[in-house]
Design an enzyme around this catalytic site. Sequence first.
Site, PDB file in Angstrom:
ATOM      1  N   GLU A 160      43.791 -21.126 -66.817  1.00  0.00           N
ATOM      2  CA  GLU A 160      42.337 -21.326 -66.851  1.00  0.00           C
ATOM      3  C   GLU A 160      41.658 -20.407 -67.858  1.00  0.00           C
ATOM      4  O   GLU A 160      42.248 -19.426 -68.326  1.00  0.00           O
ATOM      5  CB  GLU A 160      41.753 -21.115 -65.462  1.00  0.00           C
ATOM      6  CG  GLU A 160      42.067 -19.757 -64.885  1.00  0.00           C
ATOM      7  CD  GLU A 160      40.893 -19.133 -64.177  1.00  0.00           C
ATOM      8  OE1 GLU A 160      39.767 -19.284 -64.667  1.00  0.00           O
ATOM      9  OE2 GLU A 160      41.123 -18.476 -63.152  1.00  0.00           O
ATOM     10  N   LYS A 222      30.147 -21.198 -67.539  1.00  0.00           N
ATOM     11  CA  LYS A 222      31.217 -21.175 -66.534  1.00  0.00           C
ATOM     12  C   LYS A 222      31.168 -22.524 -65.828  1.00  0.00           C
ATOM     13  O   LYS A 222      30.219 -22.807 -65.095  1.00  0.00           O
ATOM     14  CB  LYS A 222      30.961 -20.020 -65.561  1.00  0.00           C
ATOM     15  CG  LYS A 222      31.936 -19.949 -64.390  1.00  0.00           C
ATOM     16  CD  LYS A 222      31.590 -18.771 -63.479  1.00  0.00           C
ATOM     17  CE  LYS A 222      32.316 -18.875 -62.148  1.00  0.00           C
ATOM     18  NZ  LYS A 222      31.869 -17.860 -61.181  1.00  0.00           N
ATOM     19  N   VAL A 242      38.878 -22.488 -61.713  1.00  0.00           N
ATOM     20  CA  VAL A 242      40.049 -23.106 -61.082  1.00  0.00           C
ATOM     21  C   VAL A 242      39.778 -24.584 -60.797  1.00  0.00           C
ATOM     22  O   VAL A 242      40.627 -25.447 -61.068  1.00  0.00           O
ATOM     23  CB  VAL A 242      40.429 -22.355 -59.791  1.00  0.00           C
ATOM     24  CG1 VAL A 242      41.432 -23.158 -58.968  1.00  0.00           C
ATOM     25  CG2 VAL A 242      41.009 -20.990 -60.138  1.00  0.00           C
ATOM     26  N   ASP A 272      28.245 -19.729 -49.274  1.00  0.00           N
ATOM     27  CA  ASP A 272      28.697 -19.735 -50.662  1.00  0.00           C
ATOM     28  C   ASP A 272      30.207 -19.910 -50.676  1.00  0.00           C
ATOM     29  O   ASP A 272      30.970 -18.945 -50.617  1.00  0.00           O
ATOM     30  CB  ASP A 272      28.274 -18.447 -51.375  1.00  0.00           C
ATOM     31  CG  ASP A 272      28.647 -18.469 -52.869  1.00  0.00           C
ATOM     32  OD1 ASP A 272      29.400 -19.380 -53.283  1.00  0.00           O
ATOM     33  OD2 ASP A 272      28.190 -17.582 -53.599  1.00  0.00           O
ATOM     34  N   ASP A 276      36.240 -24.440 -55.892  1.00  0.00           N
ATOM     35  CA  ASP A 276      37.707 -24.486 -56.051  1.00  0.00           C
ATOM     36  C   ASP A 276      38.364 -25.157 -54.841  1.00  0.00           C
ATOM     37  O   ASP A 276      39.352 -25.890 -54.989  1.00  0.00           O
ATOM     38  CB  ASP A 276      38.290 -23.067 -56.158  1.00  0.00           C
ATOM     39  CG  ASP A 276      37.904 -22.359 -57.447  1.00  0.00           C
ATOM     40  OD1 ASP A 276      37.302 -22.993 -58.330  1.00  0.00           O
ATOM     41  OD2 ASP A 276      38.211 -21.156 -57.551  1.00  0.00           O
ATOM     42  N   LYS A 293      40.441 -14.095 -54.213  1.00  0.00           N
ATOM     43  CA  LYS A 293      40.061 -12.758 -54.655  1.00  0.00           C
ATOM     44  C   LYS A 293      39.605 -11.901 -53.469  1.00  0.00           C
ATOM     45  O   LYS A 293      38.954 -12.381 -52.548  1.00  0.00           O
ATOM     46  CB  LYS A 293      38.975 -12.863 -55.725  1.00  0.00           C
ATOM     47  CG  LYS A 293      39.561 -13.285 -57.066  1.00  0.00           C
ATOM     48  CD  LYS A 293      38.549 -13.321 -58.164  1.00  0.00           C
ATOM     49  CE  LYS A 293      37.673 -14.538 -58.084  1.00  0.00           C
ATOM     50  NZ  LYS A 293      38.358 -15.762 -58.499  1.00  0.00           N
TER      51      LYS A 293
HETATM   52  N1  PSU Z   1      41.099 -15.263 -61.032  1.00  0.00           N
HETATM   53  C1  PSU Z   1      40.892 -14.038 -61.590  1.00  0.00           C
HETATM   54  N2  PSU Z   1      39.669 -13.826 -62.186  1.00  0.00           N
HETATM   55  C2  PSU Z   1      38.687 -14.797 -62.228  1.00  0.00           C
HETATM   56  C3  PSU Z   1      38.931 -16.072 -61.641  1.00  0.00           C
HETATM   57  C4  PSU Z   1      40.161 -16.242 -61.050  1.00  0.00           C
HETATM   58  O1  PSU Z   1      41.751 -13.163 -61.546  1.00  0.00           O
HETATM   59  O2  PSU Z   1      37.614 -14.557 -62.786  1.00  0.00           O
HETATM   60  C5  PSU Z   1      37.851 -17.145 -61.701  1.00  0.00           C
HETATM   61  C6  PSU Z   1      38.449 -18.529 -61.487  1.00  0.00           C
HETATM   62  O3  PSU Z   1      38.044 -19.327 -62.583  1.00  0.00           O
HETATM   63  C7  PSU Z   1      37.823 -19.013 -60.198  1.00  0.00           C
HETATM   64  C8  PSU Z   1      36.490 -18.356 -60.268  1.00  0.00           C
HETATM   65  O4  PSU Z   1      37.747 -20.405 -60.138  1.00  0.00           O
HETATM   66  O5  PSU Z   1      36.851 -17.026 -60.687  1.00  0.00           O
HETATM   67  C9  PSU Z   1      35.769 -18.415 -58.937  1.00  0.00           C
HETATM   68  O6  PSU Z   1      34.392 -18.362 -59.151  1.00  0.00           O
HETATM   69  P1  PSU Z   1      33.364 -18.697 -57.955  1.00  0.00           P
HETATM   70  O7  PSU Z   1      33.634 -17.631 -56.930  1.00  0.00           O
HETATM   71  O8  PSU Z   1      31.993 -18.603 -58.558  1.00  0.00           O
HETATM   72  O9  PSU Z   1      33.678 -20.081 -57.466  1.00  0.00           O
HETATM   73 MN    MN Z   2      30.099 -19.688 -55.466  1.00  0.00          MN
END
Ligand code: PSU
Ligand code: MN
Length: 436
Positions: A160, A222, A242, A272, A276, A293
């Site tokens: 990604e 993004k 993702v 929230d 993904d 994460k």
């Molecule tokens: N994995 C990492 N760092 C990141 C991400 C994944 O080590 O920055 C990214 C991926 O693209 C994932 C996104 O889809 O963070 C999630 O963002 P959000 O929480 O806004 O959905």
């Molecule tokens: Mn979000």
Amino acid sequence: MYEPATITHEQPPCTPLPGDPLSTSAAPPPGAASSRLTSAALPPGAANSRLTSAAPPPAGAGSPLDSSYPPPAGAGSPLDSSYPPPAGVASLPLPTPGDAAVAGALRADAAPSSIEIDLPPPTIRRLPWRTDRRSQITGPMQLVLAPEVAAARRPIVALESTIVAHGLPWPDNLAVARELEDTVRQAGAVPATIAVVDGAVRIGLPGDVLEQLARDGARFAKAGATDLAIHLARGTSAATTVSATALLAAKAGIRVFATGGIGGVHRGDAADVSHDLPVLARTPIAVISAGAKAILDLPRTLEHLETLGVLVVGFRTGELPAFYARSSGLALDHRVDSAAELAAIARCRWDDLGGGGILVANPIPAEAAIDGLDAAIDGALAEAAAAGVTGKRLTPFLLARLAAATGGASIRANRALAVHNAQVAAELALALALAA
Ligand code: PSU
Ligand code: MN
């Protein structure tokens, strides 16, 4: 049931829509319509291939990737008839039927040994969103394959771009992006970092584009899977999360994808939930990640994965990893210890059951793991709340604050876990090739 895109649909001459800002431009010259490879340019038997390579659009003026962006009006405009034509791709070896079937890219019975591609040089370059406009009823989307991907005779691993553009700081992000690709190559597979560049879906990024993605990450939106339509229609550029990467990889027939950690349910705000999760549930792809994460609410994330029907499998662990740490204390229902067994499970899920995503939860290597980040994570969450950061900006904000609070240790751990995921992803892609 999920239907992958085909990109061999014969392209009708592009008919400007009423109100199209380009509708006054001349009709494309003969031959230009096939300048991005369509079935018309392919030999019989290639029609089922989804790996026919579109010639990459030239890195040219008008691109946010240009150092001179935005271009001066007039000179170098994509509408300028002197605009350089895309570099042609003369004779591309195709993946072997076995490899390609693994990547889901070709039907084994329809795979020719090579494709002779004769690219008539177009005299004008149309904007990607214009080039790509097809039948308004059935037209499939165009995927621009990097030469390394188009020529791949080995299984492909998707990577990604959001982790590069928004997840890690310059210049670590470029080093990580390159190391991820090299790890996949050294393991015997082919990396395809995915992003949207000037409205074109890129499956595999040339080195200079990868560097611009890292250096000028802020110029890339993004994009989650839902946002993609906006960028494709408008010809803008976006790093793919993702969800967006999984969707596009599956459309390209790629079945294995490595990331750092997937999104999930944010702490404190259980509403929230990363996009993904629902996309993984419906997309036939295996995502190798160090779990979700650690800035997230991991118990709730695991519950959501189950509700949505994502198959979560611990790779050499019986616990959900906690991204920077090897364990979260959350037991998983399934543990697998070899890539071969993962491949067998994936085949059953996709081929026999028509199922969707598999989250392969792969813990960070022990020597790189950091435990006891809870205080730093709580601090970052408090900073985000105080600054009113929500939505798409939240994850990048938290990762950046965590990097500051740990003196860069979180970045080193993030790199190590992502590289480990790329390694396992390549092993799985190869195992799928053998299981085909
Ligand atoms: N994995 C990492 N760092 C990141 C991400 C994944 O080590 O920055 C990214 C991926 O693209 C994932 C996104 O889809 O963070 C999630 O963002 P959000 O929480 O806004 O959905
Ligand atoms: Mn979000």
